[in-house]
Design a protein around this motif. Structure first.
Motif, PDB file in Angstrom:
ATOM      1  N   SER A 235      43.726  33.003  50.805  1.00 54.79           N
ATOM      2  CA  SER A 235      42.429  32.473  49.977  1.00 54.79           C
ATOM      3  C   SER A 235      41.220  33.917  50.500  1.00 54.79           C
TER       4      SER A 235
ATOM      5  N   ALA B  97      46.986  30.204  47.549  1.00 52.33           N
ATOM      6  CA  ALA B  97      47.942  30.960  47.052  1.00 52.33           C
ATOM      7  C   ALA B  97      48.499  29.979  48.737  1.00 52.33           C
TER       8      ALA B  97
ATOM      9  N   TYR C 139      48.339  36.827  47.197  1.00 52.31           N
ATOM     10  CA  TYR C 139      47.515  36.046  45.931  1.00 52.31           C
ATOM     11  C   TYR C 139      46.832  36.886  45.173  1.00 52.31           C
ATOM     12  N   PRO C 140      47.366  36.665  44.105  1.00 53.27           N
ATOM     13  CA  PRO C 140      47.825  37.379  43.112  1.00 53.27           C
ATOM     14  C   PRO C 140      46.530  37.169  41.991  1.00 53.27           C
ATOM     15  N   HIS C 141      45.774  36.904  42.019  1.00 48.43           N
ATOM     16  CA  HIS C 141      44.560  36.342  41.395  1.00 48.43           C
ATOM     17  C   HIS C 141      43.895  37.855  41.106  1.00 48.43           C
ATOM     18  N   HIS C 142      43.834  38.123  42.108  1.00 47.51           N
ATOM     19  CA  HIS C 142      42.540  39.856  41.613  1.00 47.51           C
ATOM     20  C   HIS C 142      42.419  40.848  42.950  1.00 47.51           C
ATOM     21  N   THR C 143      42.744  42.581  42.581  1.00 49.96           N
ATOM     22  CA  THR C 143      42.953  43.334  43.416  1.00 49.96           C
ATOM     23  C   THR C 143      41.507  43.449  44.576  1.00 49.96           C
TER      24      THR C 143
ATOM     25  N   LYS D   3      46.402  44.228  46.407  1.00 53.30           N
ATOM     26  CA  LYS D   3      46.618  43.037  46.311  1.00 53.30           C
ATOM     27  C   LYS D   3      47.060  42.215  47.603  1.00 53.30           C
TER      28      LYS D   3
ATOM     29  N   PRO E 117      37.595  30.534  45.403  1.00 58.38           N
ATOM     30  CA  PRO E 117      39.384  30.799  45.020  1.00 58.38           C
ATOM     31  C   PRO E 117      40.236  30.199  44.737  1.00 58.38           C
ATOM     32  N   THR E 118      41.209  30.092  44.493  1.00 55.58           N
ATOM     33  CA  THR E 118      42.449  29.563  44.152  1.00 55.58           C
ATOM     34  C   THR E 118      43.335  29.522  45.201  1.00 55.58           C
TER      35      THR E 118
END
Length: 1966
Positions: A1068, A1084, A1043-1047, A1027, A1081-1082
């Motif tokens: 992002s 962070a 950024y937590p949504h994916h690696t 990440k 992306p969202t």
């Protein structure tokens, strides 16, 4: 053995020894390649080292570790090593760790082995310096003696640097060696043990007896030794110590070389075996072996030879006698010298015998007396005896039978006179004396110069010369007439042929006339049928027709057809142009008229409706009245309660009806007012339309006359310019090719730059040498002390004076002689003979001088000597004759002898005169030669300028090459060891962005790291378990967001975007490949700890993309240090980082596939404003038809969009932006066509541009893609050409042009900043990124993210509104060099687009941020109470230094707000409440005019840059003006310009050596000083020439009463005395000022020491008040510009400490002086408008010069009103009239003149430029002349402008006769007068006239005299003028150019001014 008290000392590396060399094992090859220093370690990069050395290789210790190291025994060798390799075991593992080579013969090698080291660990070694563990090179063990032998002399120490297998790098540090030295043991320095101390035999010393003692040297093996072998310690290679061999004259010698040192007793040599220079003898060992040489004496003054040699047993000979000495001991003087060297103090001196007074041969060898000729005397025979004339020509005796007898008689008579006693009372013979006086006056009149025979002879000779010239002219005219006759004969033949053609034409005409006659008859009949008889009979009409035919026959109509056709084409073209210029506006006017009519009809309808509503309202009012009456009747029958309720209800209803009626009435009134206003506007427009028709007619007539007058001249100028451009193109083609290559190779460019700089230096050196030659030539011409020409002229004038005196005395003596007349006749005859002889002699002398030019200076010097002697002799003779004439009367018998003597004197005087004339001519030739040499220097100077320009262009190309390197998009692959550092292009601020593309399969990577070199600030992007994390620290703690949504370690490309705004960070991640590609992306986000917000980094910061070097300081919060994977395009703050343009690289780096791009920007490119792109011509190219289409999006105001041109630049086409408007230019070879759009298209939205050309007409269409608004412009080229012939190899440029190249002058060179897409040329699409020649072009478009705006001139940018609520934060950065300006202003006003404008209410809230004199002022006004402010003073740090500064404004809870500048502490201020403030409009850099009017705020424009404006989110963009969006220039302070005053130009701010003469005041006129009689005579005679030469339209300039103009010079002023005690507590000053200047002094009063003062100044167009009451000054300005040319009322009020400055009663500034002093103590004198010359002050800054402006109505009040009257000041200096309206220029009132330059030499060439307008047909414009015939003049004579030049051989005149009203038209006229040797050119308003002298050799105008402008003083000769009338009118821009140096004449700095008012010219015709 015994032990000494020795202590240990540690040898280490010196601070400067940061790099050690690497050598091979045998120390045969040495290198420093691959070695670097990273404190505290020295690194060896194996990859670079192995290219030079093979393993094993060693570090070699420096020189302090070499030499005698015996005291190192028992110490330790220490160091630390570290290395990185693949394996620990390799080829170097079995090699010795340390190698030492040394010994007495430096041939023994010992080694030390140490077990292998571990990879990646720092290992420290401490090696004992004893024989244990050390081995010989072959492995044998060592004894202590062997070890000491090597330490006896260490040659080198090597430490192994190569370790393991496949080593990457090795490091070494902490190197030291312990040695012993004598000292006292301490805690820090322990006692040394194991150091031996031997008892040495005689001749030996040292701890181990290893050195020779003093007085001994080492005798090597094989030499004979005198010492016993048993006493000598023998070691391998060591020699014995034997005593020094110095011949008994020294006790010390070098212990190694045995050379003796400090030889005593005057000896020298390796063994002291010979005597020193200056001594002689045989060296035997005794102190007196060498005795001093006496040459001839031993004392220094008489010892002339520094060396001597011995001869025999006890004798010597001097060997270096100087020049002039001879003999064995230099004891006598040589031939030609005299003196006695044997005598103390004596010396030999050269005989300096006079060349004319001494006989050839030597002088007396002892006394120096020369052998003198008869008539000479003195030691050098350079004195002339009485009755002799001496000179270079020889000695002439005057003691002959004539002169000698006369002189003897005079001596005898003189003795008789002196013996006679005249004290007895003898009556003086007055009658006889009176008779002598009268006779003398008669003879003087008879022999006056006008009646002298010489004068008559000269007149006859000049008349004869004129006759010869006229005969030559007559002959040339006769020849010309003869040639004209032949031409007439040819013309007659040609006319005959044309007459035959005319005859045929007339016949045809007669046939047509007959036809016309018949038709006329028919017409006559018709007329008679209709109206009766015609007005004329048929016969009369026939006669008129015949007369018309005859008139037609007289005219030649054959050649007029082509002219008519050409005129028709021009008329058609003019019609098109007029139609374009005036047809469209007329159509617009008609449309406006129709629109107004429609509006009027609508208003009429509305008025009718209003009347109907009014009638309805009246009916309702009547109905309400009736209802009220009915209610009143009903109320009487109801109860009280019901009455009240009914009344209230009816009352309410009635009030509602009345209110409705009143509202309807107001609407009707409003409509009526609007209708009246529209009617008034319509009437005004009708009034304005009338003059438009007149202006249209005038412009059409001017266009017609302009086309007919100047078309041919313009075509000729264009052809000449084209030739020059072709030549320049040929010269620069080579430079273009080289510079283009250099742009792709920075190293080669740097070398070329070095070579060019060397060439520039060489050229400068040659230029200086040439200039030195010119100076030497000029110095030769001018002579050593007095210029030859001036000396010759002085001698000539003196000789003339003496000749006249001699003639006068001669006539006095002859007065009583009876044969005076006969003598005169004889004298006339003799004079004629002498004149003929004189002419012959002069011609011979000129020929001699021409033939021998080299010895001119010597001949001139000789001539001066002869002239001086002749003058001295003549003066002596004349004095004696004068005495004789006054005292005696009886010398008539000696008349004949006297006449002979006078004739001889005349001859002697005339001979020098001939030489003097020849010398003057020669000096003139030398001056001409100097002028020619200066002309030859001009090309060298031009070459130097071209080279400097080329160097600057090459530097720009190098910058472009660096930018190209940053644009390389090849990705970088790293296996974990590829580490790269970069140079960041960043500026500190609150906002940062990072964009990078990455592909990896490793979960932990360092992607990006930017760290400050000085602070803790950093930005970083790293991967933790796949990440992405964004980390930052701006000084107050680390912020981190993940950024937590994916690696992203899935092997696909990802785009990472991170941004920081103050404390907040956002990240992002965009997947570009794989299943998630295209997902949005969202973001962070997170915050870092308060309170710092600025990232403090610069270009010296560390920047790494993909890993970081282990030696670099890294933030602890960043966990990773390496990167494995592919790194693609990377951007920092929107600027690309070229991954292969690294500053430093470690490890193995490879390339990988280019990262994919986001698909939304395909085909779009962005240009950065510093680049361009070039594409090839389309294959399909039609010269007659071409189209260009593209879409653009920009905020640029001025920039080039597209350009193409042929090689010769005759054909070209360009599209550009001019002030935001689209402009098209093109030329097809016969004239330029141009057009510009009416609207601006730089609003940041996409525009579609289409340019289509069909032959001569081009149409440009611009469409706004969002709104579909369309604008079309049409341009037509001139002439007949229709094709644009672009060759196949020629380029088409987009966005700008290369630095080096030739381009059309019509095209702007400013480059484009913005976006382009969909480019097509002739239907061929282009991709600029596919071009081979582009720079500054990137893919995509980021116009939305432009956060920068700059202002170079007054402008503004408007943004959308905001709500300033609690927690709202506003931040921005700025840089400026100005101390005043509006940075930000937010107001709650309506948008300018609203239909109704309303004035700013007093309660309107606002936010203001501005700089005011260096102070930063932030004002917040909520709409109630008073504005709250925060002020940051410049004492806390200058903000206008051109550097970057940040500003943060935050509204806090608790009714306050805070302001933070840079990282300084916050400044807080309270607010009345916490309610949000609605600010609808935000302005940056200034405010528009309509806001300035409606909001009652002063516009103070800002100059500089503003960027990163953040209001929680970025505000939206609205209108702007003069704002460069997205660009910011470098505002670093520029270097001071070199002070190089031009030739002849007075330096600025420098006091003149002469005091300026004040001009007359308006009330009185003072005549100039001088002899009054002469002045009156000349004035009276001059008045006869003056006639009424005023122009018919002349109107005297209107001067304002009681208003006075200052600033005519630096010290213009008035002064007024007043009672200083009345202003101590209170002072009021009032006056009115009108000016257009930026700065100047208005008023000043002060104490004697200036401790107390009051000053009023204009600074930057604003009024400023300053005062000091003794304890510190205070100053302030009203931020309102008054330099607009209008009158402004200024009032200053001071009561004790408080001061108030008010402008126009509206704008004010209050101030309070510091501390407690409240009394003003000044001298009672106030200076208005400026200061006197000898009066100055250092209290009020540099603005001490007079204000260029007008002042009136000055009032001053203290205790009483002082009633100052400006018409009667105490004193006044250079104060003029104040005109009603003024313009730039200098006014001449027609009575005086202006002395501009004290002395000026016209010489060969000179160029004069000026502009003037006049109200008189006669007048002098400019004049310069010497007292002879040379001069130059510009004058108006009877309405004509004449340019005269006289080079001494006659006047040359160029004449210009103006057309129409002439110079009386009240317009400015431009004049260029050019003197080119013997030719003159005059250009007036573009029309040229010229003249040429037939005498081409006379080409120099020899003047060294003043330049007068507008007239000249009485009594000054002007050889090149025909009028003496002074000029009346205005003049400006006078420039005088000579030898490429231009002198701008400053009228206000003139040396003398009379009747002239500088810097102020009435705007109406003078």
């Amino acid at each position: 053995m015994t032990h000494l008290h020795l202590i240990y000392r540690i040898l280490t590396l010196k601070p400067e020894q940061t790099v050690l060399p690497l050598v091979d094992k045998a120390n045969t090859v040495e290198t420093r390649r691959g070695v670097s220093f990273q404190h505290p370690e020295i690194l060896a990069h194996a990859e670079l080292v192995t290219s030079t050395l093979s393993e094993p290789y060693y570090w070699k210790l420096p020189e302090q570790f070499r030499g005698s190291m015996i005291t190192a025994y028992g110490g330790q060798l220490k160091y630390a090593v570290y290395y990185e390799a693949r394996d620990e075991t390799g080829p170097s593992s079995y090699e010795p760790q340390v190698i030492i080579k040394g010994g007495p013969n430096r041939s023994i090698m010992m080694t030390r082995h140490i077990p292998g080291l571990q990879i990646g660990q720092l290992t420290r070694h401490e090696i004992d310096m004893t024989e244990h563990e050390w081995k010989y090179a072959d492995g044998r063990s060592m004894t202590r003696e062997d070890f000491m032998d090597i330490l006896f002399y260490v040659d080198y120490i090597l430490i192994k640097a190569s370790h393991g297998n496949l080593m990457r790098h090795s490091r070494i540090s902490e190197i030291s060696l312990t040695v012993a030295e004598e000292g006292r043991p301490t805690k820090e320095s322990e006692k040394a043990h194991q150091i031996e101390k031997c008892d040495c035999p005689i001749g030996y010393s040292g701890l181990s007896c290893e050195e020779c003692a003093a007085g001994f040297y080492r005798l090597r093996t094989g030499s004979v030794t005198s010492a016993s072998a048993s006493r000598v310690p023998i070691a391998a290679g060591m020699g014995s110590c034997v005593q020094c061999q110095c011949s008994g004259h020294s006790s010390t010698c070098d212990p190694e070389t045995s050379i003796c040192q400090n030889c005593q007793d005057n000896t020298e040599g390796d063994r002291c075996e010979r005597c020193s220079p200056g001594f002689y003898g045989v060296v035997r060992g005794s102190p007196d072996d060498c005795k001093p040489c006496a040459c001839p004496l031993t004392n220094p003054e008489n010892n002339f030879s520094p060396t001597c040699v011995a001869e025999g047993f006890d004798d010597y000979r001097c060997t270096a006698c100087p020049e002039g000495y001879e003999g064995k001991y230099c004891e006598r003087c040589a031939t030609g010298y005299h003196g006695n060297p044997r005598m103390p103090g004596g010396r030999c001196e050269e005989c300096k015998c006079s060349p004319w007074g001494a006989w050839p041969g030597p002088c007396d060898p002892v006394t120096g007396q020369c052998r003198c000729r008869v008539g000479a005397s003195g030691r050098s025979c350079d004195l002339c005896m009485d009755r002799h004339v001496c000179g270079a020509a020889g000695i002439i005796s005057c003691d002959d039978e004539c002169s000698g007898l006369l002189i003897s008689d005079m001596d005898r008579l003189y003795r008789i006179i002196t013996d006679v006693t005249l004290t007895t009372p003898l009556p003086p013979p007055y009658k006889m004396l009176y008779r002598f006086e009268n006779m003398t006056e008669e003879l003087k009149h008879m022999l006056s110069p006008q009646k002298a025979p010489e004068r008559l002879l000269q007149l006859a000779d000049s008349n004869l010369g004129s006759l010869v010239v006229e005969m030559d002219q007559l002959h040339s005219r006769a020849t010309k007439v003869s040639a004209d006759g032949e031409q007439v004969e040819d013309d007659a033949d040609r006319i005959h042929k044309r007459a035959e053609d005319l005859e045929q034409f007339i016949r045809d005409t007669l046939l047509g006339a007959k036809d016309l006659q018949s038709k006329a008859a028919e017409l006559n009949q018709t007329l008679s049928r209709r109206d009766g008889t015609p007005d004329k009979s048929l016969k009369e009409m026939k006669e008129e027709i015949q007369a018309m035919l005859a008139e037609m026959g007289k005219r030649q109509l054959g050649g007029k057809k082509s002219i008519a056709e050409e005129e028709m084409d021009l008329a058609e073209e003019l019609y098109q142009k007029v139609k374009r210029l005036f047809g469209d506006p007329h159509q617009a006017t008609e449309d406006l008229k129709a629109e107004i009519k429609g509006k009027l009809s609508d208003h009429e309808g509305k008025l009718q409706e209003a009347q109907d509503l009014l009638h309805s309202a009246q009916g309702k009012m009547k109905q309400a009245g009736s209802l009220a009456e009915q209610n009143h009747a009903n109320l009487t029958g109801l109860e009280v309660q019901r009455k009240r309720s009914a009344v209230s209800a009816v009352k309410q209803e009635a009030q509602d009806v009345l209110g409705e009626g009143e509202r309807l009435l107001d609407e009707a009134n409003q409509l009526s007012d609007n209708i009246n206003k529209e009617i008034e506007d319509l009437e005004e427009m009708e009034k304005e339309l009338g003059p438009l028709h007149v202006q249209l007619d005038d412009k059409v007539s001017r266009l017609t006359s302009g086309l007919s007058d100047s078309l041919a001249d313009h075509v000729h100028d264009a052809e000449e310019h084209a030739k020059q451009l072709n030549e320049s193109a040929a010269i620069l083609d080579g430079i273009l090719a080289e510079a283009k290559n250099l742009s792709f190779n920075a190293t080669a460019a740097f070398k070329a730059y070095t070579n060019i700089k060397a060439n520039v230096d060489a050229a400068e050196k040659e230029a200086k040498a040439a200039k030195q030659r010119a100076n030497e030539a000029l110095a030769l011409a001018l002579g050593p002390e007095v210029p030859v020409k001036e000396a010759a002229q002085g001698a000539l004038q003196k000789s003339h004076r003496l000749l006249n005196q001699a003639k006068q005395l001669q006539n006095d003596v002859k007065g009583n002689h009876k044969n005076v007349v006969a003598g005169l006749k004889g004298r006339v005859k003799a004079a004629r003979d002498k004149t003929k002889d004189l002419l012959k002699t002069v011609n011979g002398t000129m020929a001699t001088l021409s033939a021998i030019p080299n010895d001119t200076a010597a001949k001139i010097a000789a001539t001066k000597v002869v002239a001086t002697d002749a003058n001295a002799t003549a003066i002596d003779v004349l004095e004696r004759l004068g005495d004789l004439n006054l005292r005696l009367r009886g010398l008539q018998q000696n008349y004949s002898e006297l006449e002979d003597t006078v004739n001889a004197a005349n001859q002697m005087i005339q001979d020098p005169e001939k030489n003097i004339h020849a010398a003057g001519a020669k000096v003139k030739d030398l001056e001409d030669e100097a002028d020619r040499l200066l002309e030859k220097l001009q090309p060298i100077k031009k070459l130097q300028d071209n080279l400097k320009r080329n160097i600057s262009q090459i530097k720009e190309l190098i910058n472009q090459a660096r930018k190209q390197a940053n644009s390389i998009k090849v990705s970088v692959s790293s296996g974990g060891d590829c580490l790269r550092s970069y140079r960041p292009d960043i500026r500190k601020g609150r906002y940062n962005t990072i964009v990078l593309h990455v592909k990896t399969t490793t979960p932990d990577n360092l992607l990006f790291y930017l760290g400050s070199a000085k602070y803790v600030d950093f930005l970083a992007l790293e991967m933790r378990k796949g990440k992405v994390n964004f980390l930052w620290d701006v000084g107050s703690g680390v912020g981190r967001v993940e950024y937590p949504h994916h690696t992203i370690h899935d092997g696909n490309w990802h785009r990472v975007e991170a941004s920081r705004n103050g404390l907040n960070g956002t990240i992002s991640v965009y997947p570009l490949e794989g299943s998630m590609a295209g997902m949005m992306p969202t973001p962070a986000s997170a915050n870092s700890p308060t309170a710092y917000t600025i990232l403090d980094v610069d270009q010296n910061a560390y920047l790494f993309v993909g890993g970081i070097l282990g030696t670099v300081k890294k933030a602890e919060a960043v966990r990773t240090t390496t990167f494995t994977g592919c790194m693609g395009e990377t951007f920092l703050d929107g600027k690309p980082i070229g991954l292969w343009n690294y500053r430093e690289r470690h490890g193995d780096c490879k390339g990988c596939a280019v990262s994919p791009q986001r698909s939304d920007g395909e085909g779009i490119v962005q240009l950065d404003g510093e680049g361009y792109a070039a594409v090839g011509r389309p294959t399909r190219w039609n010269p007659n038809v071409s189209t260009v289409t593209f879409k653009f999006r920009t905020f640029s105001s001025d920039a080039l969009l597209m350009y193409l041109a042929t090689e010769d630049m005759k054909d070209f086409m360009s599209l550009e932006l001019s002030e935001g408007k689209v402009k098209v230019n093109f030329d097809l070879g016969s004239g330029v066509g141009s057009a510009i759009s009416a609207n601006r298209h730089n609003d940041g939205s996409w525009k579609s541009l289409t340019m289509s050309r069909n032959k001569k007409q081009a149409t440009v269409t611009v469409v706004d893609i969002d709104s579909s608004a369309e604008e079309k412009i049409v341009a037509t080229s001139q002439g007949s050409a229709t094709g644009l012939n672009l060759k196949e190899n020629q380029k088409i440029y987009f966005g700008g042009l290369p630095t080096i190249g030739n381009y059309r002058s019509e095209v702007t060179l400013k480059r484009y900043a913005g976006c382009l897409r969909e480019i097509e040329v002739s239907r061929t699409p282009y991709n600029l990124l596919s071009s081979s020649d582009y720079t500054g072009v990137t893919k995509g478009c980021n116009v939305e993210n432009l956060y920068t705006v700059s202002f170079s001139k007054p402008g503004y940018m408007e943004l959308g509104g905001l709500s300033l609520a609690v927690s709202t934060e506003i931040s921005l950065s700025f840089s400026t060099l100005e101390d005043t300006g509006t940075i930000l202003l937010a107001v709650s006003g309506a948008s300018p687009h609203s239909q109704q404008r309303r004035r700013r209410q007093s309660g309107e809230p606002y936010l203001s941020v501005m700089l005011n004199k260096g102070s930063l002022e932030v004002l917040v006004f909520t709409g109630s109470h008073s504005p709250r402010r925060v002020i940051r003073r410049p004492e806390q740090g200058i903000l206008n230094d051109g550097k970057e500064h940040s500003l943060r404004i935050e509204r806090l809870a608790g009714r306050s707000f805070a302001v933070q500048v840079d990282e300084e502490p916050k400044r807080e201020a309270t607010l009345p409440n916490d309610q949000p403030i609605s600010l609808q409009r935000i302005f940056l850099g200034g405010i528009p005019a309509e806001v300035e009017q409606t909001s009652n705020r002063v516009n103070v424009p800002f100059q500089g840059c503003i960027w990163n404006l953040m209001v929680n989110t970025s505000p939206s963009l609205c209108p702007f003006e003069n704002a460069e969006i997205g660009q910011c220039p470098n505002l670093a302070p520029p270097p001071p310009p070199p002070l190089l005053p031009e030739e002849g130009e007075p330096e600025k701010e420098k006091e003149e050596s002469k005091p300026l003469r004040p001009p007359p005041t308006p009330a009185t006129v003072t005549p100039p000083p001088g002899p009054p009689a002469v002045s009156l005579i000349k004035t009276n005679t001059g008045t006869h020439m003056h006639f009424n030469d005023s122009c018919a339209s002349a109107v005297a300039p209107t001067a304002l009463e009681k208003a006075y103009q200052f600033g005519l010079t630096r010290n213009s002023h008035m002064s007024f005395a007043f009672d200083d005690t009345k202003v101590r507590e209170r002072l009021i000053l009032e006056f009115e000022l009108r000016t257009k200047e930026e700065s100047g002094l208005v008023l000043y009063m002060a104490r004697i020491n200036h401790a107390d003062f009051v000053s009023i100044q204009i600074k930057d167009g604003q009024v400023c008040l300053g005062y000091d009451l003794g304890h510190g000054n205070i100053s302030g300005c009203v931020p309102f510009s008054i330099n607009d040319g209008n009158w402004h009322k200024i009032r200053v009020s001071r009561v004790k400490q408080r001061g108030l400055l008010m402008v126009d009663g509206r704008y004010s500034k209050q101030m309070i002086s510091p501390k407690k002093a409240d009394l003003l103590d000044v001298v009672g004198m106030v200076y208005v408008g400026g200061l006197p010359q000898n009066y100055t002050t250092k209290r009020i800054g540099p603005i001490l010069y007079s204000i260029n402006g007008c002042i009136r109505n000055l009032k001053m009040v203290g205790g009483p009103d002082f009633k100052l009257d400006m018409a009667t000041p105490t004193s006044s200096y250079m104060v003029g009239k104040c005109f009603v309206a003024t313009e730039t220029g200098t006014y001449f009132d027609g009575t005086g003149f202006l002395k501009a330059v004290s002395s000026y030499r016209v010489g060969l060439d000179v160029l004069i430029e000026l502009e003037f307008r006049t109200s008189r047909t006669n007048g002098v414009l400019l004049a310069i002349s010497n007292q002879a015939n040379d001069g130059l003049g510009l004058e108006l004579v009877q309405g004509k402008l004449l340019f005269h030049v006289d080079n001494g051989a006659g006047r040359i005149t160029a004449e210009h006769m103006p057309e129409g009203e002439g110079f009386c038209d009240g317009q400015w006229h431009a004049v260029t007068a050019n003197k080119l040797r013997h030719r003159v050119e005059l250009v007036v308003d573009g029309k040229q006239s010229q003249a040429e002298s037939p005498n081409a050799r006379s080409n120099t105008c020899d003047t060294n005299d003043p330049i007068y402008v507008g007239g000249y003083p009485h009594g000054v000769r002007q050889a090149a003028l025909s009028t003496s009338t002074s000029f009346r009118g205005c003049m400006r821009n006078l420039k005088i150019t000579k030898a490429s140096k231009t002198m701008d004449v400053q009228f206000n700095k003139a040396l003398e001014i009379k009747g002239v008012q500088p810097l102020s010219c009435p705007a109406v015709a003078a």
